[in-house]
Each structure stands twice: as C-alpha cells, then as structure tokens.
Design a protein around this motif. Structure first.
Motif, PDB file in Angstrom:
ATOM      1  N   GLY A 136     -37.648  -6.108   7.310  1.00 26.35           N
ATOM      2  CA  GLY A 136     -36.757  -5.820   7.738  1.00 26.35           C
ATOM      3  C   GLY A 136     -35.457  -6.232   7.858  1.00 26.35           C
ATOM      4  O   GLY A 136     -34.176  -6.502   8.577  1.00 26.35           O
ATOM      5  N   VAL A 137     -35.592  -7.131   6.540  1.00 25.88           N
ATOM      6  CA  VAL A 137     -34.483  -8.074   6.083  1.00 25.88           C
ATOM      7  C   VAL A 137     -32.900  -5.947   4.917  1.00 25.88           C
ATOM      8  O   VAL A 137     -34.171  -5.512   4.128  1.00 25.88           O
ATOM      9  N   ALA A 138     -31.985  -6.175   5.446  1.00 27.59           N
ATOM     10  CA  ALA A 138     -31.375  -4.836   4.571  1.00 27.59           C
ATOM     11  C   ALA A 138     -31.206  -5.784   2.950  1.00 27.59           C
ATOM     12  O   ALA A 138     -29.885  -6.105   3.025  1.00 27.59           O
ATOM     13  N   THR A 139     -32.153  -5.678   1.614  1.00 31.91           N
ATOM     14  CA  THR A 139     -32.315  -5.991   1.174  1.00 31.91           C
ATOM     15  C   THR A 139     -30.685  -5.432   0.192  1.00 31.91           C
ATOM     16  O   THR A 139     -30.348  -6.240  -0.393  1.00 31.91           O
ATOM     17  N   LYS A 140     -30.599  -4.011  -0.219  1.00 38.99           N
ATOM     18  CA  LYS A 140     -29.300  -3.581  -0.334  1.00 38.99           C
ATOM     19  C   LYS A 140     -28.542  -4.320   0.162  1.00 38.99           C
ATOM     20  O   LYS A 140     -27.471  -4.315  -1.576  1.00 38.99           O
ATOM     21  N   ARG A 141     -28.724  -3.880   0.630  1.00 38.82           N
ATOM     22  CA  ARG A 141     -27.042  -4.866   1.423  1.00 38.82           C
ATOM     23  C   ARG A 141     -26.672  -5.942   0.850  1.00 38.82           C
ATOM     24  O   ARG A 141     -25.805  -6.078  -0.072  1.00 38.82           O
ATOM     25  N   ASN A 142     -27.660  -6.579   0.986  1.00 36.09           N
ATOM     26  CA  ASN A 142     -27.801  -8.073   1.044  1.00 36.09           C
ATOM     27  C   ASN A 142     -27.287  -8.526  -1.074  1.00 36.09           C
ATOM     28  O   ASN A 142     -26.430  -9.267  -1.477  1.00 36.09           O
ATOM     29  N   LEU A 143     -28.292  -7.632  -1.248  1.00 33.68           N
ATOM     30  CA  LEU A 143     -28.275  -7.591  -2.839  1.00 33.68           C
ATOM     31  C   LEU A 143     -26.146  -7.360  -3.543  1.00 33.68           C
ATOM     32  O   LEU A 143     -25.897  -7.758  -3.553  1.00 33.68           O
TER      33      LEU A 143
END
Lengths: 338, 498, 332
Positions: free
Chosen positions: A214-221
C-alpha cells in the motif's frame, strides 16, 4: 546462507560507524605525526571549505542509491542550477544586484534542480527503465543544455556578497560547511523519520512487495529523485558562491567520487540499506586523506588513486570480517564440536 | 545389488545452524525413493550435497556408483549420472527452450564450441521421449510457469542420468501433466534409473514411491516401505504430531454483507464472477494454478481493475484506482508469493510489520514516532505469538510459518474488514499450518471476513464456511463443507483441467 | 518480419529509428546519403564500437565496468613504453601488447569481483579512481606525441574518389571494429564459454548448479572487456596521433548509454552484438545529422539527451508485456 539475508541489521551499522570512526582517528593521528601543519586551524578550515561541494553532491547521490538506483546527472544538474542563479544575478543588476535578486535566483536554481530530478523520477517510476540509463540521459541532456546556453564559457560578475557567503564563516565555521551540516541533518531526518524515507528504504529492497503493502511507490520514486535534484541545486549554489563563477563541467570529476563515498559509508549497492552518518564519516575520511597527502606534498591525483584503493580495502575487510564472524559464531554456538 | 548412491554420516552447518545431522541415505537402482519432510527439514540441503552444489561438513562419506568421495563438484556429480530437477533457480529465462534443455550437453563436456542445430536435435529427442511439444526457439520467460517446469524436467533427461532427483516437480502441474510425469518416472525406473522424489503432495508420494525416507529437523526419522504407510502415518512421522481435522460449520448467523461482487470480468483473467461474503464468514476459493484465483484477488485488492461489473463494500459501490484505495476501504491481501510480493525479505521484522501502518505512528505533523512504532510491533508479535529473536533481524531469518504470521499481522494492524489470504500455507510447515488456521478462525469469530484462496482441497474443506470452486476464470460451483463429502469436492477440483 | 520483431524487438526498433532518421536527414541534407559521409560515420564510430562490444560481454555476464575507458588510457601509456622497450614494434606486436595489457587490467577487476565477492560496480568505480589517479600522478598529466610512425600513419584500407572530388575512405580502425564485432559475435553465439556467460548472467545460482565454471566466466568477460579496451586505446592513439592521459575519461558513460540503448540489460543475460552496434550507430547518426544540418555543436548533446530520454521512455512503455513476463519469472 548469504551475508545480506542473515545479518542483524542494527549491529551491522553500529559496527560500521565504529569502524569508520576508528579509522578516521587513526588517519588524523598519522597525519598529525607526519606533519606539524596538519592539525592547524588553517588546514582544518581549508578542509571545511573543500568538503561541502563533494558532500552535498554525495547527499544527492545517497537517496537514489538507497532506492536501488543511481543519479548520474547530479554534477551537471548542479551546474545548470548554478547557471540559473548566475543569469538571474546578471539579468537583474550584475555586480549591483541586491540580496532579493540572490534569493530569487536561488529559488530559480532550486526549481531547475528539482525539475531535473522530477523528470528522472517520473520516467523511472512510470517506465521502470533502469535509473542508471535514465539519469545518464538526463546527464547528457543537462550537460548539453548547459554547454549550449553558456557556450562552454565561465560566467562571472556577481555582487560582492555572493563571494562573502561562499568564503565567509560564522563562529569560525565556513558557511558552506554549515549549509552542508544542515542539509545532512535534514537528510538524516527525512530518511529515518518520515514516511518518504521509510518507503525509500523498503522499495530499495523490493519495490513490488512495497507497492503491495500500500505504499505509493511511484510517488515515492518521484519525490526521492526530486529531493536528489534539490540537493544538486544546493550544491550548485554553494559551488557558485565558492568559486565566484559558474562553468558547465565544474565538479565533473566528483560524480564517481560521490558513489565511492556512499559505498564507503556502507550504503548497499543493491539498495535498501545505508545511513547519513557513516556516509558523512566516509566523506570526512576522504577529505582528511586528500588534505593530509596534499600537505605531505602529493597532488590530488594520488589522493584519487588512494581513495580507490581505500574503497577496495574497506570492501575486502568487510568480506573478511563477514567470513571470520560466521566462523566465530559457529564456534561459539557449538562449544563441543571437535 | 549395489546402491546407486550411499551417503553416510552427512552433516551440514550453515553459519551456526545445523541443517543436517548425521544422515545416512541410500537409493537402489530402479527404485522410486521419496524424501519426505517439512519445509526446512533439510531435504533440499541433502540434495544439494549429493549434487555437489554445497559441501558436507567433514566426516561425511558419499559413494556414487561405488566410488567414494568426501566432496563433489557439480560437474563431477553430473558426470557420475546425478541429475537434479531443482525447485527454484533452475532455468535461464532469457535463453531458448532448446538451450535450456540441452545446456548440459556443452557445459559438462569439454566442447569448446556450440552447434545450435545439435542443441535443437537433443532437445527435440527429449521432448518426444516425454511426450511434450515446445516451440524450441521461444525464450523460457515467455512460457507459463507450468510449462517451464516441464522444461526443467526435460533437461534432466538429456544426459544418461542414473539417478534423478525431483524437488517438488509437480507443484504447478495440472493433474494430467502430473500423471504424465508419473508415467515418465515409471519409464525411467523401468530403464533401471533411480528416482528420488520430493513432494509436499503426500498422495502422490504414496502413489509412486517404493520407499520413503523421512527427515525431521535435519535428522533422519526412518526409512519405510511405501506400501506400509498411510497418509496419516506419514504426516505423523514428518511432524511428530497427530492432527485430526474437523469441519467448520456453515455460517448460520445472517450478518451484514461486507463484500459483494456482481458480474465482474477481466479479459483473459476471470469472467462473470458473482459472490458475497458476510461479516465473520470464511469463504474459500479453490482452484488450480492458472484458474484465475489470484487475478480475481488482485482486482478485489485494487491492483487491477475489473473491466465489467461492480464491487460493493458494505453495500456501497467502490471503484479502486489503486491498492491504496482498497486498503482505505478495509481490504487486506496476503500474497501467495511471500518471497517477492508479500514481505520485503531483506528488511527487518519491525519494518515489515510497520510498513502498512506508518500513518498511525506519525507525530508533529509527519515525523515517525519510534515509540509508537515499537508499540504496534510489540502488540502484534504478542497477539499472534510470533517466535523471534530480535525485531531488528531481517525477516528472512524467520521460519516460513512465522514469516506468514508477520505477513498477516501487518494487515491486521490496518484494521481491515476483509482479509484475503492467497495460498497462505505455501512454504509453511505442516505443523505450523494449523497455527495459521487457528488465527484465521479466531479472526472470523471476532467478526473479520476472510477470503481463503487455495489449491489444496483439505485446507478449504476444513477451514471455510463456504467454498467456491474456480476454474478457467469462472466460478463453477459452491460447496458447503458441512453438507458435502471431502471426496466430492476433491473430484470436482482435481478432476478438471484448466 | 513480425517474427523478428517478436524475437528481437529492440534491434528492430533501433533499425526503424535509424531508417526514419536517415530518411529525414537525407531529405534535409544532400550530403547525408553519400558514400563519403557513410564512411566517415563508420570511421567515427569504430572506437566506440570496439569498447561497446567489450562492455556488452560484461553486461551479459551480469556485471558492469566503469573503468574501461580509463583502462584504455593506462594501456596507451604502458604500451608506449613497452613498445619503445621492444625497439619500436609494429602493428602485430602493438595489438598483442595492447590486448595483453588490457586483459591484465580486466583480470584485476575480475579477481576482485570473484575472490572477494564484491559487486562489480563498486570494484570498477574503485579501479576507475585507482587507474586514473595513478595515471595522472605518474605521468604528471603530460601527453605523448613522439609515437612510432607505424602507429600514427594513417592506413586507408579502401578508397574511392567521388564525382564531387572528395574521397570516400575506410581506415584501419573501421577494419579493427569489424574484427571486434565478428569476434565478439562468435564468442557469445558459438562458443561454449560464451553461452555460459549468457547463462551465468541470466541466472547465476542456476549456472552454478549445473556446474558452470564461474571463475572462467568472470575472467573471460572482464578479460574480453579489457582486451577490447586495450585495442580501442591503441586505435584511439592511432586516430589522434598522440596520447593524452585524460582523453578518454567520460567515454565510459557514453558507451554504456549506447550499449544499454541497444538492449543489453543491466543485470545480465540479455544483449546482442547487433543491438549494441545499432545503439552506437543511432547515437552517431544523430550527431552526424545535426552536424550536417548546421546545428551548433553546443546543442548536439542536448538534443542527443532528449532523444535518448524519449527512446528509453518509449521503448520501455511499449515493451511492458516483457516486464510482466519477468515478474512472473520472479514468482516462480
């Protein structure tokens, strides 16, 4: 069975910091004994003046490495940000420009840096192309735009106070060093105490599993590469104020040194592990080695070679320590084994 | 008769952990020998030692074809006729099927050059022998998983192996394919090749094996004739426990519906799915690999979007754009693939647990509170009774069962309404499975709705209020375990192919 | 055609891009589609291609080498002194000495990677600094101009006078490039060890289990890279007629970009000689075309950067299915 899987993460890093500290002290002692000029205020302050540019760029490299990537565009992004500031100063008064122009220029520089990182982040996040490749193209692009716009020339002619910032000091500490320390602390907080940092470590180890949690990985990147770009801009501003000029290609040789510093500071080349403190220590060690050798009469190139040898020595030592501790553990747990 | 292989006094220590202790093991020519035991009992390690992939601790004696060795290299073992079908890491996904099958024809030999025509001939011959057909030029990564397993099996048959180890060869095969493989095993034994078979499907083990060697915790429990063993007896030998399962009753209380799915479809994955789950109910979805079970679960979890139909949560239609929306709506998903999707293996236990609930640990408008994080971690480790040394250890140091508990805990911490468990016992010991199902029943009693996806009839039969059979992307039939026979369900599930 | 697109999507893509670029360029510039320009192009990419096929082998084996361009400079200096010690030498001795020295530098990388279990990017960044630092320190940054005549005299292998009066020439580096391409192609396609390099890069653990000689794979991959670096260095000195210690630094990233653009995966197991050559060629055509179009050289790199960024973005978006395949494999 493999070292990475079964180590106790916490102890591993505490050992790392202790090891680097011991080595730092040993190097400082060795140089002080070898030359009376080493432990002097002049030398210490010249080290503190030289360290920040490399240090800030290393911070910009660190976060992408933690995410399992790299940002090869850092030096030219720093140059481009510096150019943005330089033009703002030139366009709005040149040597007579006021502080408010400088602030505006810095804001523009930060925007340029952030934009460069943002684009890398978007491409990495949405195409899953390898960050080395994406940031490499960004590097070529930044270098190209920079050379096109500056025609490969030095840009100079800034107000006096710019140089005063770059070469001034507060409480005896050079301002660039203060900027670097503030940035390092900020980086430490972001990495250890925010969701962004936490997510970066986790996706650095396994991006799919992190996305499934459930982590927004795209946003994190995107955010992490934007942060990297912002730090490049800070480095660009500091370099401008220190050299009192901007040229595309300034600090080019720092690129691979920043990667070296991160690995030396025990950042995992595969991503997921690494902290600001050991990387900071690694940077100080590199600076001490280079300044010490300089005092003893060697030039920068010998230091570069030694840095490389030093990195090799450290990774080989880590390997030897891992083998030794695995054997030791076996002996401790099986006292009756013949 | 001389044994093909005879091992004496084999021990193996990894770091400080004893994986095998003084194992004796022998296989006669032409026999099918089963190696049975729970995960982590040392089966794979024993195979690795015999295949020369890792060395035994000093003192071991290996004799292959009457030659004695202390240690072996993989190439040596190959030359002596040891063939292994590995459970994992076996194939080269970027290389062609033909090359994957025939690779040992140029690796083991002293050949300096490769003739691609020869490679295809070799591969073609083996395929004919096995009765399978492949596009030999296709890259292995383009094949479905079940077909890849067949490639791995083909490879072992290329060289003149005198003993073939099969480590979980049937785990992703359909029943027809499994039967085919068992026929191959019979053909091999008729040619006097010995086969060592490792499988967690005990029914198969008993069907094919002549003898069974049982390992538990790295020690040998014994060698038995398969004809003397029953399912229950074998399980008991493997686990050291006796387990008597009982059926869960039908869910009688008419609670509110938590999840309702109306006619959802997604091309190539699943079609026209309708079902609902009420509060506190455990619903099973049974189907073989490739039936569309996981694809359906991923849509419920917001990872993919259904192309047609609606999903309702608490009576309200939802439209998930990502799994973050699904999590916010109260859906949790424990992946079937714990190694690469369920948990971040390299990272610590505490970080894995806290990953889903970071927003509950925030203070000062955005900073993580280490104290709150520790509270959450401690609470759930205690709640689910996870056995561990230190929460800062990498999660990969835990056993499969305890890892799965952490994977469940990290979702329970989000306080979900519906928990989707996708094949929760993969890689979990038989002994520890019961612990997982006990957690499932407790959670259901507390009012959590659970969707249990599995390919083992016994799991859903004994643990669900209701079971839906899925095959070919559609739901075929509903069973109520309390009102139907085990064998009825088994026939329905294993009798069909995809 | 459809089949080729399926089996070699990246190569096909690059070929399509090269054709499109060529059509556009020949519409705007009369000079583009001439033999003179074509040969110029071939001559100009030859050194990068020699480096690229070496790097390709390392990438296929699952590693990376950042140090090769600097290693090439080191070889230039060492070869210069070795050759004057040998009394001047000739082309044959030159190739043997440069290739041999390159192999030794590559073996240093391979040894560190294999025996100390250090990942290749760490090792080669370290050796990059060691090689470069020592080279600059020991040479004091001084260039060498008094190269033997055989080394610096231009060798024209093929020439033809065009109607316009200009000469179309194919020079020695181009021939060496074709040699390097064929040798590498043969190595990775038709030799047992070449296929083992693929297999090892694709799945190291699986490779170990079927008894692949891991030491040989590492040493041959990095040794091959080293040999190509040495020969590339020899050619570069021949081309420039001088040896400058920092002439090649920075080249490693350009070559890396081209090779990866050509479909070699960082991580191993993937990459073809054709793709690698097309990658270098595409980048060169863009520069060449911009040059013919009269674009200022200052803008070249910016435009190359934009095109590279677009190419990466587009190629990765349209090949998403491949990635799903990869994901499935990891769940195996």
């Amino acid at each position: 069975m493999t070292s990475t899987n079964h180590r106790n993460i916490k102890y591993y890093f505490e050992g790392e910091v202790a090891g680097l500290l011991i080595f730092l002290i040993a190097v400082v002692v060795a140089f002080s004994l070898a030359s009376p000029n080493f432990l002097t205020a002049t030398n210490l302050s010249s080290m503190a003046i030289q360290l920040p540019a490399l240090g800030l760029l290393t911070l910009a490299m660190l976060i992408p490495i933690l995410s399992g990537g790299l940002n090869l565009s850092i030096t030219y992004t720093a140059n481009m940000s510096g150019l943005a500031l330089a033009w703002t100063l030139q366009a709005l008064g040149g040597p007579e420009a006021g502080v408010e122009v400088f602030v505006l220029g810095c804001a523009l520089a930060l925007t340029v840096g952030a934009l460069s990182g943002f684009v890398i982040g978007v491409v990495v996040a949405y195409t899953k192309a390898h960050p080395i490749l994406v940031s490499l193209s960004m590097m070529i692009l930044m270098r190209g735009i920079g050379e096109f716009l500056s025609r490969g020339k030095d840009i100079t002619g800034f107000p006096k106070f710019v140089q005063e910032i770059g070469q001034g000091a507060i409480w005896g500490i050079p301002i660039p060093m203060l900027v670097f320390i503030v940035c390092a602390v900020a980086w430490h907080i972001i990495l250890s105490r925010t969701r962004q940092g936490f997510g970066t470590y986790m996706l650095g180890s396994n991006i799919m599993a992190t996305a499934y949690s459930g982590v927004a990985t795209k946003r994190n990147l995107i955010v992490l590469y934007t942060l990297s770009g912002l730090m490049c801009a800070v480095a660009g501003i500091v370099m401008l104020s220190q050299f009192n000029s901007v040229r595309v290609g300034h600090g080019e040789s720092f690129l691979l040194i920043t990667v070296l510093a991160c690995f030396l500071g025990a950042a995992d080349p595969f991503g997921g592990f690494g902290r600001v403190l050991p990387v900071f220590l690694a940077l100080v060690i590199l600076q001490v080695l280079s300044s010490g050798l300089n005092i003893l009469g060697a030039n920068q190139h010998l230091s570069t070679a030694l840095w490389g040898i030093f990195l090799l020595a450290v990774v080989i030592l880590r390997w030897a320590w891992w083998r030794y501790s695995a054997k030791l553990k076996w002996k401790l747990e099986e006292p009756n084994n013949e | 008769m001389i044994p093909v292989i005879q091992c004496k006094n084999v021990s193996k220590t990894f770091g400080g952990v004893r994986a095998l202790t003084n194992i004796d093991f022998e296989v006669m020519p032409g026999e099918v020998h089963c190696l049975a035991g729970e995960n982590g009992c040392g089966k794979s390690t024993l195979i690795k030692i015999i295949a020369g992939v890792c060395a035994a601790d000093p003192g071991a004696k290996l004799s292959l074809m009457d030659q004695e060795f202390e240690t072996l290299s993989p190439a040596q073992a190959r030359r002596l006729g040891v063939g292994v079908i590995w459970q994992d890491h076996a194939l080269f996904p970027e290389m062609s099927v033909a090359e994957n099958i025939a690779i040992e024809s140029f690796v083991g030999s002293n050949a300096k050059f490769v003739r691609h025509r020869n490679i295809e001939d070799v591969a073609q011959k083996v395929c004919e022998r096995l009765g399978v057909s492949f596009d030999l030029n296709a890259k292995v990564k383009t094949l479905p998983i079940a077909r890849r397993q067949l490639v791995a099996i083909c490879r072992t048959l290329v060289s003149d192996a005198r003993i073939v180890f099969m480590d979980e060869p049937t785990s992703s095969l359909t029943r027809t394919e499994t039967q085919h493989l068992l026929n191959v095993v019979r053909t091999l034994t008729a040619e006097n090749v010995a086969v060592v078979f490792v499988s967690h499907r005990l029914v198969e083990v008993l069907e094919i094996a002549d003898r069974v060697t049982v390992l538990r915790d790295g020690q040998k429990v014994g060698v038995y004739d398969a004809s003397e063993m029953s399912l229950a007896k074998l399980t008991e030998k493997m686990t050291g426990l006796t387990i008597t399962p009982a059926v869960v009753g039908q869910n009688t209380n008419d609670n509110d519906t938590v999840l309702e799915v109306k006619n959802i479809s997604r091309a190539g994955e699943y079609k026209d799915i309708c079902f609902s789950i009420s509060r506190g109910e455990v619903v099973g979805i049974i189907g073989l690999l490739g039936a569309g079970r996981t694809e359906l679960a991923l849509s419920l979890f917001g990872m993919t979007r259904p192309e047609l139909g609606q999903i309702y949560i608490d009576g309200k239609v939802v439209n998930f754009r990502s799994n973050q929306d699904a999590i916010a709506a109260g859906i949790a998903y424990v992946s079937e693939d714990r190694l690469s999707l369920g948990l971040v293996q390299a990272q610590s236990i505490e970080n894995n647990l806290a990953l889903t609930v970071l927003d509950k640990t925030l203070v000062f408008g955005g900073l993580l509170s280490l104290k709150k994080k520790k509270e959450i971690v401690d609470h759930w480790i205690d709640e689910l009774d996870v056995k561990l040394g230190n929460v800062s250890d990498a999660i990969s140091t835990l056993s499969g069962g305890n890892q799965q508990k952490i994977a469940i805990a990290k979702w329970l911490a989000t306080n979900p309404k519906l928990l989707i468990l996708d094949a929760p016992t993969v890689g979990v010991d038989i002994g520890a499975r019961e612990g997982i199902f006990k957690i499932v029943r407790d959670l259901a009693n507390k009012g959590l709705s659970i969707l249990l996806i599995s390919d083992e009839v016994s799991e859903v039969y004994f643990n669900c209020n209701r079971v839906l059979h899925m095959s070919g992307g559609t739901l075929r039939r509903e069973f109520i375990p309390a009102c139907c026979d085990f064998s009825e369900m088994e026939d329905a599930v294993y009798g069909t192919d995809i | 055609m459809a089949r080729i697109f399926k089996t070699h999507p990246i190569e096909t893509w690059l070929l399509v891009l090269i054709i499109v670029a060529s059509v556009i360029l020949s519409a705007f510039s009369e000079q583009y589609l001439t033999l003179v320009n074509a040969f110029d192009l071939v001559n100009s990419i030859s050194i990068n291609v020699i480096f690229a096929v070496g790097l390709l082998v390392v990438l296929i084996s699952g590693g990376i080498d950042i140090s090769f361009a600097v290693a090439a400079s080191v070889v230039q200096y060492l070869a210069f002194y070795a050759l004057s010690y040998l009394g001047g030498g000739n082309w044959l001795i030159g190739f043997i000495v440069a290739g041999g020295l390159g192999i030794m530098l590559g073996a240093i990388n391979a040894g560190l990677i294999h025996y100390f279990r250090v990942i290749s990017i760490v090792v080669t960044i370290a050796t990059f600094n060691v090689f470069f630092g020592l080279l600059m320190f020991l040479t004091k940054g001084v260039s060498l101009y008094d190269l033997p005549d055989w080394w610096t005299n231009r060798i024209i292998v093929f020439e033809r006078e065009m109607a316009s009066g200009s000469w179309a020439e194919l020079t020695l580096p181009a021939v060496v490039m074709f040699g390097a391409i064929s040798a590498t192609w043969f190595l990775i396609t038709y030799t047992s060890i070449g296929r083992q390099i693929y297999a090892f890069g694709d799945n190291p653990e699986g490779a170990r289990r079927i008894g692949i000689n891991v030491v040989a794979v590492q040493f041959i991959a990095y040794g091959w890279m080293g040999m190509m670096a040495g020969i590339g260095g020899l050619m570069q000195a021949h081309f420039m007629q001088e040896i400058v210690p920092n002439a090649l630094i920075g080249r490693e990233l350009d070559v890396l970009a081209a090779v990866v653009l050509g479909g070699a995966a960082l991580g191993g197991g993937r990459g073809t000689v054709l793709g690698c050559v097309l990658g270098v060629l595409l980048m060169a055509i863009i520069q060449n075309g911009l040059n013919l179009l009269g674009v200022t050289p200052f803008a070249f790199k910016a435009i190359v950067g934009v095109i590279l960024l677009l190419a990466i973005t587009l190629s990765n978006v349209s090949f998403n299915e491949l990635r799903v395949g990869l994901r499935m494999e990891s769940t195996q």
